[in-house]
Design a protein around this motif. Structure first.
Motif, mmCIF file in Angstrom:
data_model
loop_
_atom_site.group_PDB
_atom_site.id
_atom_site.type_symbol
_atom_site.label_atom_id
_atom_site.label_comp_id
_atom_site.label_asym_id
_atom_site.label_seq_id
_atom_site.Cartn_x
_atom_site.Cartn_y
_atom_site.Cartn_z
ATOM 1 N N ASP A 1 -2.631 -26.178 -44.487
ATOM 2 C CA ASP A 1 -3.662 -25.360 -45.105
ATOM 3 C C ASP A 1 -3.121 -24.659 -46.341
ATOM 4 N N LEU B 1 -7.160 -26.040 -41.234
ATOM 5 C CA LEU B 1 -8.410 -26.629 -41.718
ATOM 6 C C LEU B 1 -8.519 -28.072 -41.282
ATOM 7 N N GLN C 1 -13.969 -26.797 -47.333
ATOM 8 C CA GLN C 1 -13.116 -27.956 -47.070
ATOM 9 C C GLN C 1 -13.408 -28.633 -45.731
ATOM 10 N N GLU D 1 -12.583 -24.390 -40.478
ATOM 11 C CA GLU D 1 -11.402 -23.603 -40.163
ATOM 12 C C GLU D 1 -11.373 -23.433 -38.653
#
Length: 157
Positions: free
Chosen positions: A157, A11, A105, A108
């Motif tokens: 991650d 991420l 977040q 990815e």
């Protein structure tokens, strides 16, 4: 021919557009490639990635001997993914998918590499060593990307 698969996901706390701006620029590949590979983009800079784009490099993976590597961007859908495939280089097969997906977040980032070595049974014997080397290259890439995009060092991650 034995086809191997390598995958790495992590991420990034950035936007999808920022991820694409960086990873979609072939000149940035040298920044995220370990110095011990002697990697250098030799094709002229391009302003935008597109399917059909040819990118040329030199690498020195073994004994300091330079090798030419030519890849073609075979698929490209900004800002979600692109695929590079070797046209000339050290592998019998190299197919690298770069996938970007917006998540809460940030982004990815998933790399999926399918590769096969030349030299038949001799290449198969070396596949473990090559897999470890590919892993080391992507581990280096992860560390550099973490520094560039402000992740806490070692955060995973």
């Amino acid at each position: 021919m034995s086809v191997e698969r390598f995958e790495q996901v992590h991420l990034l706390p950035i936007t999808l557009d920022k991820a694409w701006d960086f990873f979609g620029c072939p000149e940035n590949l040298a920044t995220i490639t370990p110095p011990w590979l002697g990697f250098k983009v030799t094709s002229p800079p391009q302003s935008e990635m597109y399917a059909g784009m040819i990118i040329t490099y030199t690498v020195t993976p073994l004994l300091g001997l330079p090798l030419s590597w030519v890849t073609e961007i075979t698929h490209c859908e900004a800002p979600h993914y692109f695929v590079d495939e070797q046209r000339l280089g050290p592998y019998r097969l190299w197919h690298h998918q770069h996938l970007f997906r917006e998540v809460p977040q940030g982004v990815e980032m998933r790399d999926i590499v399918h590769f096969a070595l030349p030299l038949g049974p001799l290449g198969s014997l070396a596949s473990g060593m090559v897999r470890r080397k590919i892993g080391a290259i992507f581990d280096y890439r992860r560390e550099v990307v973490e520094r560039l995009f402000g992740l806490e060092p070692g955060a995973r991650d």
